[in-house]
Design a protein around this motif. Sequence first.
Motif, PDB file in Angstrom:
ATOM      1  N   VAL A  82     -37.760  20.228  46.933  1.00  0.00           N
ATOM      2  CA  VAL A  82     -37.571  19.091  47.554  1.00  0.00           C
ATOM      3  C   VAL A  82     -38.828  17.861  47.279  1.00  0.00           C
ATOM      4  O   VAL A  82     -39.239  17.151  47.355  1.00  0.00           O
ATOM      5  CB  VAL A  82     -38.769  19.564  49.106  1.00  0.00           C
ATOM      6  N   LYS A  83     -39.373  18.455  45.979  1.00  0.00           N
ATOM      7  CA  LYS A  83     -40.581  17.427  45.156  1.00  0.00           C
ATOM      8  C   LYS A  83     -39.495  16.757  44.474  1.00  0.00           C
ATOM      9  O   LYS A  83     -39.467  17.647  43.449  1.00  0.00           O
ATOM     10  CB  LYS A  83     -41.420  18.628  44.876  1.00  0.00           C
ATOM     11  N   PRO A  84     -39.512  15.634  44.678  1.00  0.00           N
ATOM     12  CA  PRO A  84     -39.148  15.072  43.425  1.00  0.00           C
ATOM     13  C   PRO A  84     -39.633  14.847  42.260  1.00  0.00           C
ATOM     14  O   PRO A  84     -40.790  14.755  41.810  1.00  0.00           O
ATOM     15  CB  PRO A  84     -39.471  13.298  43.987  1.00  0.00           C
ATOM     16  N   LYS A  85     -38.795  14.772  41.125  1.00  0.00           N
ATOM     17  CA  LYS A  85     -39.234  14.538  39.389  1.00  0.00           C
ATOM     18  C   LYS A  85     -39.880  13.398  39.600  1.00  0.00           C
ATOM     19  O   LYS A  85     -40.566  13.947  38.863  1.00  0.00           O
ATOM     20  CB  LYS A  85     -37.565  14.736  38.785  1.00  0.00           C
ATOM     21  N   THR A  86     -39.398  12.401  40.064  1.00  0.00           N
ATOM     22  CA  THR A  86     -40.273  10.794  39.702  1.00  0.00           C
ATOM     23  C   THR A  86     -39.166   9.891  40.621  1.00  0.00           C
ATOM     24  O   THR A  86     -38.401  10.551  41.602  1.00  0.00           O
ATOM     25  CB  THR A  86     -40.262  10.458  38.482  1.00  0.00           C
ATOM     26  N   THR A  87     -40.334   9.047  41.158  1.00  0.00           N
ATOM     27  CA  THR A  87     -39.499   7.887  42.385  1.00  0.00           C
ATOM     28  C   THR A  87     -39.241   6.573  41.926  1.00  0.00           C
ATOM     29  O   THR A  87     -39.880   6.318  40.067  1.00  0.00           O
ATOM     30  CB  THR A  87     -40.800   8.039  43.222  1.00  0.00           C
ATOM     31  N   ARG A  88     -38.593   5.880  43.088  1.00  0.00           N
ATOM     32  CA  ARG A  88     -38.150   4.500  42.394  1.00  0.00           C
ATOM     33  C   ARG A  88     -38.349   3.796  41.008  1.00  0.00           C
ATOM     34  O   ARG A  88     -38.387   3.382  40.280  1.00  0.00           O
ATOM     35  CB  ARG A  88     -39.734   3.673  42.654  1.00  0.00           C
ATOM     36  N   LEU A  89     -36.872   4.342  40.792  1.00  0.00           N
ATOM     37  CA  LEU A  89     -36.399   4.331  39.419  1.00  0.00           C
ATOM     38  C   LEU A  89     -34.984   3.428  39.699  1.00  0.00           C
ATOM     39  O   LEU A  89     -34.330   3.422  40.793  1.00  0.00           O
ATOM     40  CB  LEU A  89     -35.699   5.914  38.885  1.00  0.00           C
ATOM     41  N   THR A  90     -34.728   3.220  38.507  1.00  0.00           N
ATOM     42  CA  THR A  90     -33.329   2.064  38.894  1.00  0.00           C
ATOM     43  C   THR A  90     -31.878   3.131  38.806  1.00  0.00           C
ATOM     44  O   THR A  90     -32.691   4.044  38.159  1.00  0.00           O
ATOM     45  CB  THR A  90     -33.241   0.669  38.592  1.00  0.00           C
ATOM     46  N   LYS A  91     -30.362   3.092  38.888  1.00  0.00           N
ATOM     47  CA  LYS A  91     -30.172   4.214  39.138  1.00  0.00           C
ATOM     48  C   LYS A  91     -29.606   4.129  37.254  1.00  0.00           C
ATOM     49  O   LYS A  91     -29.623   4.773  36.756  1.00  0.00           O
ATOM     50  CB  LYS A  91     -28.769   3.910  39.253  1.00  0.00           C
ATOM     51  N   ASP A  92     -29.593   2.531  36.812  1.00  0.00           N
ATOM     52  CA  ASP A  92     -29.671   2.353  35.380  1.00  0.00           C
ATOM     53  C   ASP A  92     -30.811   2.803  34.555  1.00  0.00           C
ATOM     54  O   ASP A  92     -30.498   3.843  33.007  1.00  0.00           O
ATOM     55  CB  ASP A  92     -29.526   1.301  34.475  1.00  0.00           C
ATOM     56  N   GLU A  93     -31.914   2.981  35.104  1.00  0.00           N
ATOM     57  CA  GLU A  93     -33.106   4.100  34.010  1.00  0.00           C
ATOM     58  C   GLU A  93     -32.827   5.553  34.097  1.00  0.00           C
ATOM     59  O   GLU A  93     -32.931   6.385  33.610  1.00  0.00           O
ATOM     60  CB  GLU A  93     -34.103   3.603  34.839  1.00  0.00           C
ATOM     61  N   ILE A  94     -32.524   6.174  35.082  1.00  0.00           N
ATOM     62  CA  ILE A  94     -31.577   7.646  35.492  1.00  0.00           C
ATOM     63  C   ILE A  94     -31.087   8.227  34.360  1.00  0.00           C
ATOM     64  O   ILE A  94     -31.161   8.575  33.988  1.00  0.00           O
ATOM     65  CB  ILE A  94     -31.489   7.922  37.211  1.00  0.00           C
ATOM     66  N   LEU A  95     -29.749   7.273  34.212  1.00  0.00           N
ATOM     67  CA  LEU A  95     -28.319   7.787  33.454  1.00  0.00           C
ATOM     68  C   LEU A  95     -29.166   7.178  32.319  1.00  0.00           C
ATOM     69  O   LEU A  95     -28.926   7.692  30.851  1.00  0.00           O
ATOM     70  CB  LEU A  95     -27.975   6.655  33.824  1.00  0.00           C
ATOM     71  N   THR A  96     -30.423   6.576  31.795  1.00  0.00           N
ATOM     72  CA  THR A  96     -30.370   5.803  30.206  1.00  0.00           C
ATOM     73  C   THR A  96     -31.969   6.790  29.777  1.00  0.00           C
ATOM     74  O   THR A  96     -31.758   7.301  29.118  1.00  0.00           O
ATOM     75  CB  THR A  96     -31.142   4.380  30.313  1.00  0.00           C
ATOM     76  N   GLU A  97     -33.160   7.565  30.582  1.00  0.00           N
ATOM     77  CA  GLU A  97     -34.021   7.451  30.351  1.00  0.00           C
ATOM     78  C   GLU A  97     -34.225   9.068  31.202  1.00  0.00           C
ATOM     79  O   GLU A  97     -35.443   9.860  30.079  1.00  0.00           O
ATOM     80  CB  GLU A  97     -35.015   6.868  30.790  1.00  0.00           C
ATOM     81  N   TYR A  98     -33.677   9.587  32.042  1.00  0.00           N
ATOM     82  CA  TYR A  98     -34.250  10.955  32.457  1.00  0.00           C
ATOM     83  C   TYR A  98     -33.380  12.041  32.607  1.00  0.00           C
ATOM     84  O   TYR A  98     -33.255  13.256  32.791  1.00  0.00           O
ATOM     85  CB  TYR A  98     -34.400  10.709  34.493  1.00  0.00           C
ATOM     86  N   LEU A  99     -31.554  11.219  33.219  1.00  0.00           N
ATOM     87  CA  LEU A  99     -30.688  12.419  32.288  1.00  0.00           C
ATOM     88  C   LEU A  99     -30.360  13.306  31.339  1.00  0.00           C
ATOM     89  O   LEU A  99     -29.959  12.269  30.220  1.00  0.00           O
ATOM     90  CB  LEU A  99     -28.937  11.506  33.386  1.00  0.00           C
ATOM     91  N   ASN A 100     -30.788  14.254  30.449  1.00  0.00           N
ATOM     92  CA  ASN A 100     -30.182  15.124  29.993  1.00  0.00           C
ATOM     93  C   ASN A 100     -29.259  15.569  29.835  1.00  0.00           C
ATOM     94  O   ASN A 100     -28.807  16.347  30.950  1.00  0.00           O
ATOM     95  CB  ASN A 100     -31.318  16.142  30.015  1.00  0.00           C
ATOM     96  N   TYR A 101     -28.367  14.275  29.386  1.00  0.00           N
ATOM     97  CA  TYR A 101     -26.416  14.894  29.574  1.00  0.00           C
ATOM     98  C   TYR A 101     -25.904  16.291  28.395  1.00  0.00           C
ATOM     99  O   TYR A 101     -25.439  17.084  28.975  1.00  0.00           O
ATOM    100  CB  TYR A 101     -26.432  13.812  28.173  1.00  0.00           C
ATOM    101  N   ALA A 102     -27.572  16.910  27.710  1.00  0.00           N
ATOM    102  CA  ALA A 102     -26.810  18.068  26.857  1.00  0.00           C
ATOM    103  C   ALA A 102     -27.223  19.792  28.199  1.00  0.00           C
ATOM    104  O   ALA A 102     -26.009  19.847  27.986  1.00  0.00           O
ATOM    105  CB  ALA A 102     -27.653  17.861  25.268  1.00  0.00           C
ATOM    106  N   ASP A 103     -27.977  19.128  28.628  1.00  0.00           N
ATOM    107  CA  ASP A 103     -27.975  20.240  29.659  1.00  0.00           C
ATOM    108  C   ASP A 103     -27.957  19.907  30.905  1.00  0.00           C
ATOM    109  O   ASP A 103     -27.753  21.110  31.875  1.00  0.00           O
ATOM    110  CB  ASP A 103     -28.964  21.710  29.617  1.00  0.00           C
ATOM    111  N   THR A 104     -27.403  19.315  31.181  1.00  0.00           N
ATOM    112  CA  THR A 104     -27.103  19.077  33.375  1.00  0.00           C
ATOM    113  C   THR A 104     -25.400  18.607  32.836  1.00  0.00           C
ATOM    114  O   THR A 104     -24.862  18.386  32.946  1.00  0.00           O
ATOM    115  CB  THR A 104     -27.958  17.770  33.369  1.00  0.00           C
TER     116      THR A 104
END
Length: 212
Positions: A82-104
């Motif tokens: 229920v607690k966000p990792k972070t807030t107020r991001l664009t979708k592109d920011e999530i896909l480029t900076e916050y999504l770990n493609y190796a373990d997600t």
Amino acid sequence: MGHRALVAYERPDELYNLHYSHNGGLHLRLKRELTSRTPFGGKETNSRQELLTELLESTDSTDSIVEAFLGADDRPQTAVDVKPKTTRLTKDEILTEYLNYADTEAFYVVSSEFDVTAYRVHWFGLYNVADTAEASPLYGYGALRTVRWYDGESVGDGFVQGEFKTLKRITGDLLDRGVFTHEEAVEYLKQKLIAWTDERTELIIRTSSVSH
């Protein structure tokens, strides 16, 4: 070991709050479990619906909002934190900076109307399939693909995952044989995924590396 997933909830300002789910990637389960009545999965409670609304409308720190909720509903059983990792991001920011493609394993986007789009996550790193592979970024370096759904169930999800694993093994073998340079191998992965994508599938590719 979990089946890690990230969930992006659309805000009224068209940005996103990002949440973590430890087992949400299993069988793309959150596609079915996330609804307006069960916004984090688990049992239906009005307080969780109210919590999500507060989180999505807040422009400040969400810690106090979550703490107040946990005080009223101790140890909530939810599929998504229920607690966000972070807030107020664009979708592109999530896909480029916050999504770990190796373990997600999966990524979900929940629209303001609570339409849930589920993506399988593919990492372009080749070190685990090729002895000669260079080190690859974990973030902003891979692809996301939707799968087809019928009557609430995914169609061919296992095939999609197996197809990419096989593609990586073949690509790694060609890299070790000297057929490809590392850059050419990654381009081969990209082009194969594009060729396999039809009008029923959404494909998103990111290859801009971000250091963490």
